[in-house]
Motif scaffolding. Structure first.
Motif, PDB file in Angstrom:
ATOM      1  N   LEU A 177       0.833  -1.213   0.000  1.00 58.82           N
ATOM      2  CA  LEU A 177       0.000   0.000   0.000  1.00 58.82           C
ATOM      3  C   LEU A 177       0.864   1.259   0.000  1.00 58.82           C
ATOM      4  CD1 LEU A 177      -2.890  -0.930   2.455  1.00 58.82           C
ATOM      5  CD2 LEU A 177      -3.056  -0.500  -0.001  1.00 58.82           C
ATOM      6  N   GLU A 178       1.956   1.239   0.751  1.00 57.59           N
ATOM      7  CA  GLU A 178       2.858   2.395   0.747  1.00 57.59           C
ATOM      8  C   GLU A 178       3.479   2.581  -0.632  1.00 57.59           C
ATOM      9  OE1 GLU A 178       5.693   2.067   3.905  1.00 57.59           O
ATOM     10  OE2 GLU A 178       4.136   2.005   5.450  1.00 57.59           O
ATOM     11  N   ARG A 179       3.840   1.467  -1.277  1.00 59.55           N
ATOM     12  CA  ARG A 179       4.422   1.544  -2.623  1.00 59.55           C
ATOM     13  C   ARG A 179       3.397   2.101  -3.616  1.00 59.55           C
ATOM     14  NH1 ARG A 179       5.196  -1.331  -7.301  1.00 59.55           N
ATOM     15  NH2 ARG A 179       3.721  -2.963  -6.738  1.00 59.55           N
ATOM     16  N   VAL A 180       2.169   1.614  -3.540  1.00 58.61           N
ATOM     17  CA  VAL A 180       1.116   2.107  -4.439  1.00 58.61           C
ATOM     18  C   VAL A 180       0.832   3.581  -4.163  1.00 58.61           C
ATOM     19  CG1 VAL A 180      -1.348   1.888  -4.978  1.00 58.61           C
ATOM     20  CG2 VAL A 180       0.074  -0.147  -4.841  1.00 58.61           C
ATOM     21  N   ASP A 181       0.871   3.970  -2.892  1.00 58.72           N
ATOM     22  CA  ASP A 181       0.664   5.381  -2.554  1.00 58.72           C
ATOM     23  C   ASP A 181       1.758   6.233  -3.186  1.00 58.72           C
ATOM     24  OD1 ASP A 181      -0.699   7.499  -1.188  1.00 58.72           O
ATOM     25  OD2 ASP A 181       0.939   7.497   0.299  1.00 58.72           O
ATOM     26  N   GLY A 182       2.986   5.748  -3.122  1.00 54.35           N
ATOM     27  CA  GLY A 182       4.089   6.469  -3.766  1.00 54.35           C
ATOM     28  C   GLY A 182       3.892   6.574  -5.265  1.00 54.35           C
ATOM     29  N   LEU A 183       3.411   5.487  -5.876  1.00 55.15           N
ATOM     30  CA  LEU A 183       3.147   5.524  -7.317  1.00 55.15           C
ATOM     31  C   LEU A 183       2.045   6.524  -7.662  1.00 55.15           C
ATOM     32  CD1 LEU A 183       3.289   1.720  -8.195  1.00 55.15           C
ATOM     33  CD2 LEU A 183       4.952   3.463  -8.816  1.00 55.15           C
ATOM     34  N   LEU A 184       1.021   6.574  -6.815  1.00 58.71           N
ATOM     35  CA  LEU A 184      -0.066   7.539  -7.061  1.00 58.71           C
ATOM     36  C   LEU A 184       0.432   8.973  -6.947  1.00 58.71           C
ATOM     37  CD1 LEU A 184      -3.081   5.855  -5.263  1.00 58.71           C
ATOM     38  CD2 LEU A 184      -2.750   6.156  -7.705  1.00 58.71           C
ATOM     39  N   VAL A 185       1.279   9.219  -5.955  1.00 63.88           N
ATOM     40  CA  VAL A 185       1.833  10.571  -5.797  1.00 63.88           C
ATOM     41  C   VAL A 185       2.665  10.927  -7.025  1.00 63.88           C
ATOM     42  CG1 VAL A 185       3.481  11.930  -4.454  1.00 63.88           C
ATOM     43  CG2 VAL A 185       1.758  10.575  -3.281  1.00 63.88           C
ATOM     44  N   THR A 186       3.467   9.976  -7.496  1.00 63.49           N
ATOM     45  CA  THR A 186       4.283  10.216  -8.691  1.00 63.49           C
ATOM     46  C   THR A 186       3.396  10.451  -9.909  1.00 63.49           C
ATOM     47  OG1 THR A 186       6.029   8.835  -7.780  1.00 63.49           O
ATOM     48  CG2 THR A 186       6.099   9.235 -10.129  1.00 63.49           C
ATOM     49  N   GLU A 245       0.339  11.613  -9.951  1.00 61.49           N
ATOM     50  CA  GLU A 245      -0.275  12.942  -9.823  1.00 61.49           C
ATOM     51  C   GLU A 245       0.712  14.030 -10.201  1.00 61.49           C
ATOM     52  OE1 GLU A 245      -1.641  13.107  -5.807  1.00 61.49           O
ATOM     53  OE2 GLU A 245      -3.431  11.896  -6.211  1.00 61.49           O
ATOM     54  N   SER A 246       1.958  13.869  -9.791  1.00 63.76           N
ATOM     55  CA  SER A 246       2.987  14.852 -10.131  1.00 63.76           C
ATOM     56  C   SER A 246       3.216  14.892 -11.635  1.00 63.76           C
ATOM     57  CB  SER A 246       4.287  14.508  -9.401  1.00 63.76           C
ATOM     58  OG  SER A 246       5.325  15.358  -9.817  1.00 63.76           O
ATOM     59  N   ILE A 247       3.284  13.716 -12.257  1.00 64.09           N
ATOM     60  CA  ILE A 247       3.469  13.660 -13.712  1.00 64.09           C
ATOM     61  C   ILE A 247       2.272  14.287 -14.417  1.00 64.09           C
ATOM     62  CG2 ILE A 247       3.576  12.080 -15.679  1.00 64.09           C
ATOM     63  CD1 ILE A 247       5.282  10.232 -13.892  1.00 64.09           C
ATOM     64  N   GLY A 248       1.075  13.997 -13.929  1.00 63.32           N
ATOM     65  CA  GLY A 248      -0.124  14.591 -14.528  1.00 63.32           C
ATOM     66  C   GLY A 248      -0.117  16.109 -14.436  1.00 63.32           C
ATOM     67  N   ALA A 249       0.300  16.627 -13.281  1.00 62.60           N
ATOM     68  CA  ALA A 249       0.375  18.086 -13.126  1.00 62.60           C
ATOM     69  C   ALA A 249       1.425  18.672 -14.054  1.00 62.60           C
ATOM     70  CB  ALA A 249       0.682  18.437 -11.670  1.00 62.60           C
ATOM     71  N   THR A 250       2.556  17.973 -14.201  1.00 64.28           N
ATOM     72  CA  THR A 250       3.622  18.454 -15.089  1.00 64.28           C
ATOM     73  C   THR A 250       3.158  18.448 -16.541  1.00 64.28           C
ATOM     74  OG1 THR A 250       5.286  17.605 -13.563  1.00 64.28           O
ATOM     75  CG2 THR A 250       6.008  18.046 -15.798  1.00 64.28           C
ATOM     76  N   VAL A 251       2.492  17.373 -16.959  1.00 63.82           N
ATOM     77  CA  VAL A 251       1.990  17.297 -18.333  1.00 63.82           C
ATOM     78  C   VAL A 251       0.941  18.377 -18.579  1.00 63.82           C
ATOM     79  CG1 VAL A 251       0.609  15.857 -19.903  1.00 63.82           C
ATOM     80  CG2 VAL A 251       2.539  14.869 -18.660  1.00 63.82           C
ATOM     81  N   ASP A 252       0.079  18.607 -17.591  1.00 64.36           N
ATOM     82  CA  ASP A 252      -0.930  19.654 -17.733  1.00 64.36           C
ATOM     83  C   ASP A 252      -0.271  21.019 -17.897  1.00 64.36           C
ATOM     84  OD1 ASP A 252      -3.617  20.625 -17.756  1.00 64.36           O
ATOM     85  OD2 ASP A 252      -3.337  21.290 -15.673  1.00 64.36           O
ATOM     86  N   SER A 253       0.728  21.289 -17.084  1.00 64.78           N
ATOM     87  CA  SER A 253       1.438  22.568 -17.190  1.00 64.78           C
ATOM     88  C   SER A 253       2.151  22.683 -18.532  1.00 64.78           C
ATOM     89  CB  SER A 253       2.456  22.707 -16.052  1.00 64.78           C
ATOM     90  OG  SER A 253       1.816  22.728 -14.813  1.00 64.78           O
ATOM     91  N   ALA A 254       2.780  21.593 -18.955  1.00 64.25           N
ATOM     92  CA  ALA A 254       3.500  21.619 -20.233  1.00 64.25           C
ATOM     93  C   ALA A 254       2.535  21.813 -21.398  1.00 64.25           C
ATOM     94  CB  ALA A 254       4.300  20.329 -20.410  1.00 64.25           C
ATOM     95  N   SER A 255       1.386  21.165 -21.361  1.00 65.00           N
ATOM     96  CA  SER A 255       0.436  21.325 -22.464  1.00 65.00           C
ATOM     97  C   SER A 255      -0.138  22.734 -22.477  1.00 65.00           C
ATOM     98  CB  SER A 255      -0.676  20.288 -22.374  1.00 65.00           C
ATOM     99  OG  SER A 255      -1.477  20.508 -21.215  1.00 65.00           O
ATOM    100  N   ARG A 256      -0.385  23.298 -21.291  1.00 63.82           N
ATOM    101  CA  ARG A 256      -0.870  24.673 -21.227  1.00 63.82           C
ATOM    102  C   ARG A 256       0.188  25.635 -21.781  1.00 63.82           C
ATOM    103  NH1 ARG A 256      -1.821  25.315 -15.835  1.00 63.82           N
ATOM    104  NH2 ARG A 256      -3.493  23.818 -16.047  1.00 63.82           N
ATOM    105  N   LEU A 257       1.452  25.406 -21.410  1.00 62.68           N
ATOM    106  CA  LEU A 257       2.541  26.243 -21.898  1.00 62.68           C
ATOM    107  C   LEU A 257       2.698  26.093 -23.409  1.00 62.68           C
ATOM    108  CD1 LEU A 257       4.903  28.127 -21.185  1.00 62.68           C
ATOM    109  CD2 LEU A 257       6.309  26.085 -20.881  1.00 62.68           C
ATOM    110  N   ALA A 258       2.612  24.863 -23.915  1.00 65.01           N
ATOM    111  CA  ALA A 258       2.725  24.637 -25.358  1.00 65.01           C
ATOM    112  C   ALA A 258       1.573  25.314 -26.097  1.00 65.01           C
ATOM    113  CB  ALA A 258       2.741  23.139 -25.655  1.00 65.01           C
ATOM    114  N   TYR A 259       0.373  25.239 -25.540  1.00 66.50           N
ATOM    115  CA  TYR A 259      -0.777  25.896 -26.157  1.00 66.50           C
ATOM    116  C   TYR A 259      -0.548  27.407 -26.243  1.00 66.50           C
ATOM    117  CZ  TYR A 259      -5.452  27.726 -26.821  1.00 66.50           C
ATOM    118  OH  TYR A 259      -6.530  28.413 -27.281  1.00 66.50           O
ATOM    119  N   LEU A 260      -0.098  27.956 -25.109  1.00 69.00           N
ATOM    120  CA  LEU A 260       0.138  29.403 -25.103  1.00 69.00           C
ATOM    121  C   LEU A 260       1.279  29.791 -26.033  1.00 69.00           C
ATOM    122  CD1 LEU A 260      -0.255  30.163 -21.282  1.00 69.00           C
ATOM    123  CD2 LEU A 260      -1.873  30.693 -23.116  1.00 69.00           C
ATOM    124  N   ALA A 261       2.308  28.962 -26.111  1.00 64.80           N
ATOM    125  CA  ALA A 261       3.466  29.300 -26.946  1.00 64.80           C
ATOM    126  C   ALA A 261       3.168  29.143 -28.432  1.00 64.80           C
ATOM    127  CB  ALA A 261       4.648  28.420 -26.555  1.00 64.80           C
TER     128      ALA A 261
END
Length: 125
Positions: free
Chosen positions: A71-80, A82-98
């Motif tokens: 469960l701790e390992r899966v929790d770590g994977l979920l956190v990772t 979520e972080s990747i999802g936030a990064t991709v969202d930011s990158a796609s927003r930046l690419a759209y704006l650029a």
């Protein structure tokens, strides 16, 4: 020897009480014997239960530890994730704006250039 005629009512009552007490004592002895057998059987059953249950509880404890680690390992994977999802969202927003404004301008320029070329062809005929 005592004859039945020599017995008084008190003697008869005493004999009846003695016989009833003897029957009651024998009955209690049988009940106690049965109770002793039941307790011995219960003791054997409890010992067997303890013998079988202690290893099961130890296995269960190990399984719970393993499940908690997973469960701790899966929790770590979920956190990772979520972080990747936030990064991709930011990158796609930046690419759209650029890229959106230059792409719109390039498309408008291409459309305008195409109109000019078509008009020139029509006029040049």
């Amino acid at each position: 020897m005592v004859l039945a005629a020599d017995l008084t009512a008190g003697d008869v009552a005493a004999i009846i009480i003695a016989v009833l007490l003897a029957i009651a004592v024998v009955g209690l002895l049988l009940v106690l014997r049965s109770l002793a057998r039941t307790l011995a059987s219960l003791r054997v059953t409890v010992d067997e239960l303890r013998t079988n249950t202690v290893p099961l509880v130890a296995d269960l404890h190990d399984t719970v530890k393993s499940a908690n680690a997973e469960l701790e390992r899966v929790d770590g994977l979920l956190v990772t994730a979520e972080s990747i999802g936030a990064t991709v969202d930011s990158a796609s927003r930046l690419a759209y704006l650029a890229f959106s404004n230059p792409m719109i301008k390039a498309a408008a320029f291409a459309a305008g250039t195409g109109r000019v070329v078509r008009r020139m062809r029509r006029d040049g005929r």
